[in-house]
Design a protein around this motif. Structure first.
Motif, mmCIF file in Angstrom:
data_model
loop_
_atom_site.group_PDB
_atom_site.id
_atom_site.type_symbol
_atom_site.label_atom_id
_atom_site.label_comp_id
_atom_site.label_asym_id
_atom_site.label_seq_id
_atom_site.Cartn_x
_atom_site.Cartn_y
_atom_site.Cartn_z
ATOM 1 N N ARG A 1 -5.014 -8.090 7.815
ATOM 2 C CA ARG A 1 -4.165 -9.216 7.389
ATOM 3 C C ARG A 1 -3.274 -8.803 6.228
ATOM 4 N NH1 ARG A 1 -8.825 -12.350 9.341
ATOM 5 N NH2 ARG A 1 -9.965 -11.758 7.478
ATOM 6 N N LYS A 2 -3.829 -8.049 5.293
ATOM 7 C CA LYS A 2 -3.015 -7.585 4.158
ATOM 8 C C LYS A 2 -1.900 -6.660 4.647
ATOM 9 C CE LYS A 2 -6.617 -8.247 0.721
ATOM 10 N NZ LYS A 2 -7.562 -7.666 -0.243
ATOM 11 N N LEU A 3 -2.241 -5.791 5.585
ATOM 12 C CA LEU A 3 -1.233 -4.878 6.121
ATOM 13 C C LEU A 3 -0.091 -5.665 6.778
ATOM 14 C CD1 LEU A 3 -0.097 -2.157 6.892
ATOM 15 C CD2 LEU A 3 -1.810 -1.961 8.688
ATOM 16 N N ARG A 4 -0.421 -6.687 7.509
ATOM 17 C CA ARG A 4 0.637 -7.499 8.143
ATOM 18 C C ARG A 4 1.531 -8.129 7.081
ATOM 19 N NH1 ARG A 4 -3.646 -8.746 11.840
ATOM 20 N NH2 ARG A 4 -3.240 -7.584 13.747
ATOM 21 N N PHE A 5 0.920 -8.553 5.976
ATOM 22 C CA PHE A 5 1.738 -9.111 4.897
ATOM 23 C C PHE A 5 2.721 -8.053 4.374
ATOM 24 C CE2 PHE A 5 2.553 -9.361 0.345
ATOM 25 C CZ PHE A 5 3.292 -10.537 0.311
ATOM 26 N N HIS A 6 2.222 -6.870 4.086
ATOM 27 C CA HIS A 6 3.111 -5.830 3.530
ATOM 28 C C HIS A 6 4.200 -5.439 4.536
ATOM 29 C CE1 HIS A 6 0.586 -5.515 0.059
ATOM 30 N NE2 HIS A 6 -0.451 -5.106 0.759
ATOM 31 N N GLN A 7 3.882 -5.499 5.810
ATOM 32 C CA GLN A 7 4.912 -5.188 6.818
ATOM 33 C C GLN A 7 6.063 -6.194 6.739
ATOM 34 O OE1 GLN A 7 2.456 -5.259 10.345
ATOM 35 N NE2 GLN A 7 2.277 -3.027 10.437
ATOM 36 N N SER A 8 5.755 -7.387 6.251
ATOM 37 C CA SER A 8 6.800 -8.426 6.188
ATOM 38 C C SER A 8 7.578 -8.395 4.870
ATOM 39 C CB SER A 8 6.161 -9.817 6.345
ATOM 40 O OG SER A 8 5.501 -10.173 5.137
ATOM 41 N N VAL A 9 7.151 -7.537 3.944
ATOM 42 C CA VAL A 9 7.789 -7.480 2.622
ATOM 43 C C VAL A 9 9.062 -6.646 2.709
ATOM 44 C CG1 VAL A 9 7.499 -6.332 0.391
ATOM 45 C CG2 VAL A 9 5.741 -7.887 1.220
ATOM 46 N N SER A 10 10.153 -7.138 2.109
ATOM 47 C CA SER A 10 11.380 -6.341 2.204
ATOM 48 C C SER A 10 11.641 -5.543 0.940
ATOM 49 C CB SER A 10 12.571 -7.235 2.538
ATOM 50 O OG SER A 10 12.620 -8.296 1.633
ATOM 51 N N SER A 11 11.181 -6.008 -0.207
ATOM 52 C CA SER A 11 11.379 -5.227 -1.430
ATOM 53 C C SER A 11 10.316 -5.623 -2.449
ATOM 54 C CB SER A 11 12.753 -5.491 -2.044
ATOM 55 O OG SER A 11 12.717 -6.694 -2.783
ATOM 56 N N ALA A 12 10.270 -4.846 -3.558
ATOM 57 C CA ALA A 12 9.264 -5.109 -4.587
ATOM 58 C C ALA A 12 9.445 -6.489 -5.211
ATOM 59 C CB ALA A 12 9.311 -4.022 -5.647
ATOM 60 N N ARG A 13 10.604 -7.108 -4.990
ATOM 61 C CA ARG A 13 10.798 -8.486 -5.503
ATOM 62 C C ARG A 13 9.749 -9.415 -4.923
ATOM 63 N NH1 ARG A 13 17.014 -9.796 -6.613
ATOM 64 N NH2 ARG A 13 16.029 -11.505 -7.676
ATOM 65 N N ASP A 14 9.342 -9.133 -3.689
ATOM 66 C CA ASP A 14 8.330 -9.989 -3.054
ATOM 67 C C ASP A 14 6.974 -9.876 -3.750
ATOM 68 O OD1 ASP A 14 10.338 -10.600 -1.319
ATOM 69 O OD2 ASP A 14 9.549 -9.471 0.369
ATOM 70 N N TYR A 15 6.816 -8.828 -4.552
ATOM 71 C CA TYR A 15 5.580 -8.690 -5.337
ATOM 72 C C TYR A 15 5.745 -9.260 -6.745
ATOM 73 C CZ TYR A 15 4.312 -5.335 -1.667
ATOM 74 O OH TYR A 15 4.025 -4.737 -0.470
ATOM 75 N N GLY A 16 6.880 -9.893 -6.995
ATOM 76 C CA GLY A 16 7.077 -10.515 -8.300
ATOM 77 C C GLY A 16 7.878 -9.658 -9.260
ATOM 78 N N LEU A 17 8.328 -8.475 -8.811
ATOM 79 C CA LEU A 17 9.131 -7.609 -9.670
ATOM 80 C C LEU A 17 10.605 -7.933 -9.516
ATOM 81 C CD1 LEU A 17 7.819 -3.949 -9.317
ATOM 82 C CD2 LEU A 17 7.935 -5.319 -11.392
ATOM 83 N N MET A 18 11.361 -7.911 -10.599
ATOM 84 C CA MET A 18 12.815 -8.028 -10.521
ATOM 85 C C MET A 18 13.370 -6.614 -10.331
ATOM 86 S SD MET A 18 13.073 -11.143 -10.624
ATOM 87 C CE MET A 18 14.833 -11.450 -10.742
ATOM 88 N N PRO A 19 14.573 -6.459 -9.722
ATOM 89 C CA PRO A 19 15.061 -5.122 -9.390
ATOM 90 C C PRO A 19 15.151 -4.180 -10.578
ATOM 91 C CG PRO A 19 16.581 -6.839 -8.623
ATOM 92 C CD PRO A 19 15.468 -7.528 -9.355
ATOM 93 N N SER A 20 15.464 -4.696 -11.775
ATOM 94 C CA SER A 20 15.639 -3.820 -12.929
ATOM 95 C C SER A 20 14.314 -3.412 -13.553
ATOM 96 C CB SER A 20 16.483 -4.536 -13.968
ATOM 97 O OG SER A 20 15.843 -5.757 -14.281
ATOM 98 N N GLY A 21 13.209 -3.948 -13.107
ATOM 99 C CA GLY A 21 11.924 -3.600 -13.683
ATOM 100 C C GLY A 21 11.125 -4.858 -13.924
ATOM 101 N N PRO A 22 9.931 -4.709 -14.475
ATOM 102 C CA PRO A 22 9.091 -5.870 -14.675
ATOM 103 C C PRO A 22 9.742 -6.896 -15.597
ATOM 104 C CG PRO A 22 7.880 -3.830 -15.044
ATOM 105 C CD PRO A 22 9.325 -3.467 -14.917
ATOM 106 N N VAL A 23 9.629 -8.160 -15.258
ATOM 107 C CA VAL A 23 10.145 -9.202 -16.146
ATOM 108 C C VAL A 23 9.054 -9.584 -17.138
ATOM 109 C CG1 VAL A 23 11.862 -10.203 -14.621
ATOM 110 C CG2 VAL A 23 9.483 -10.912 -14.422
ATOM 111 N N ALA A 24 9.468 -10.106 -18.279
ATOM 112 C CA ALA A 24 8.476 -10.470 -19.305
ATOM 113 C C ALA A 24 7.733 -11.744 -18.885
ATOM 114 C CB ALA A 24 9.164 -10.693 -20.623
#
Ligand SMILES: Nc1ncnc2c1ncn2[C@@H]1O[C@H](COP(=O)(O)OP(=O)(O)OP(=O)(O)O)[C@@H](O)[C@H]1O
Ligand SMILES: N[C@@H](CCO)C(=O)O
Length: 327
Positions: free
Chosen positions: A304-327
């Motif tokens: 199930r976790k693998l299926r989730f990651h297959q649907s992720v398009s970028s690290a933004r989906d993990y809560g990261l902003m493109p320029s790096g971690p947000v505060a």
């Protein structure tokens, strides 16, 4: 850990004569975990953990694990210390298995990790990565891409008994991940490679120690981050919790900032981490040794976790902003 190999009280007392640990007062097998046999020992000098190394652990790798724990402890990471016997060696043999005693760490692992625990593990993981930077001994990751195919081969015939269609799902994912997409140019170092919640102790909300270095090796640091995303940032119903992921990634980034290339690779690394644990769990699920005190872990959680990651398009989906971690 688990108990695959039993040890009688008189054998243990004899074994302990090699150490300066006083008299054996009591001991018990630890049912938790799946890899090695572990006992909690109480001696007149305190509490210790005795590990008998089983199956996946090569004897030649044990000096790496034991030296790594010593190195990390000397560089500010709270982890168990190997106990040397009177002959100056930490590694001995019991019941035909390599065996070592390590110091007991206080704390409990969080059964229901929250975002504060996730932040703690993010900071702890980054500190471990920095502390491991100048560790001299090297150990390749036997469970990276090249190690997944033999696991698949060992389980493929019975995979569909566990879930219809699982064999084809795994086969397609393996073909994809081993088809040239796996990163090769990201920063590397010593990774824990199994930093699940049962390997991180807390006292209250504060991380008090990291245990179980039996998968530690040299690999991409961001792969360790991806393993933790899998292990810490999903709910019991296997849905992804972006609040936990953000807390984890931000805390990691405050100690060791991920590069843009590492951030971009996270979805792929998370897929790799998911299939690695899916495969080892599947093999274990299909091969429980008769009589062993062990509760195999659910492989389908990782499907199930693998299926989730297959649907992720970028690290933004993990809560990261493109320029790096947000505060
Ligand atoms: N140094 C330690 N101090 C206190 N408790 C420990 C220590 N080492 C191990 N334990 C206890 O033993 C349990 C299993 O240990 P560990 O995770 O190292 O085993 P393993 O078989 O390698 O497990 P895993 O399935 O996580 O790989 C832990 O959850 C913890 O309860
Ligand atoms: N942490 C692993 C077991 C030990 O490798 C898992 O949950 O599958």
């Amino acid at each position: 850990m688990a108990v695959y190999t039993d040890v009688a009280a008189d054998e243990l007392a004899d074994f302990l004569k090699q150490y300066d640990l006083g008299e054996l007062l009591s001991y018990k097998g630890i049912a938790e975990g799946v890899e090695n046999t572990n006992f909690l020992l109480h001696t007149s000098h305190g509490s210790f953990i005795l590990t008998l190394y089983e199956k996946r652990v090569a004897k030649s790798d044990l000096p790496f694990f034991l030296a790594l724990m010593t190195h990390l402890a000397e560089h500010g990471v709270t982890c168990p210390l190997p106990v040397k016997a009177k002959d100056g060696e930490a590694l001995h043999e019991l019941q035909g298995r390599p065996a070592a005693i390590i110091t007991f760490l206080e704390g409990i692992w969080p059964r229901k990790p929250n975002a504060v625990h996730c932040a703690g593990v993010g900071e702890g993981l980054a500190r471990m990565h920095l502390a491991g930077a100048n560790f001299a001994i090297k150990r390749a990751n036997a469970l990276s891409v090249a190690g997944w195919r033999p696991l698949f081969d060992a389980a493929a015939d019975r995979a569909d008994d566990v879930q219809p269609g699982l064999r084809a799902f795994l086969s397609a994912e393996l073909d994809y991940l081993s088809g040239g997409v796996w990163p090769t140019n990201l920063p590397e170092g010593v990774i824990h490679a199994d930093l699940f919640n049962d390997n991180v102790f807390f006292l209250g909300d504060k991380l008090s120690g990291i245990i179980d270095f039996t998968f530690a090796c040299n690999d991409m640091l961001a792969y360790d981050v991806a393993i933790c995303l899998n292990a810490w940032c999903f709910e019991p119903d296997h849905s992804f919790n972006v609040t936990k992921a953000r807390a984890f990634l931000n805390a990691y980034g405050r100690v060791r900032k991920l590069s843009e290339a590492e951030e971009a690779a996270l979805p792929l690394l998370a897929r790799g981490a998911a299939i690695r644990f899916l495969l080892t769990r599947l093999v274990d699920w299909l091969n429980v040794p008769p009589g062993a005190l062990v509760k195999p872990k659910d492989p389908l959680e990782y499907a199930r976790k693998l299926r989730f990651h297959q649907s992720v398009s970028s690290a933004r989906d993990y809560g990261l902003m493109p320029s790096g971690p947000v505060a």
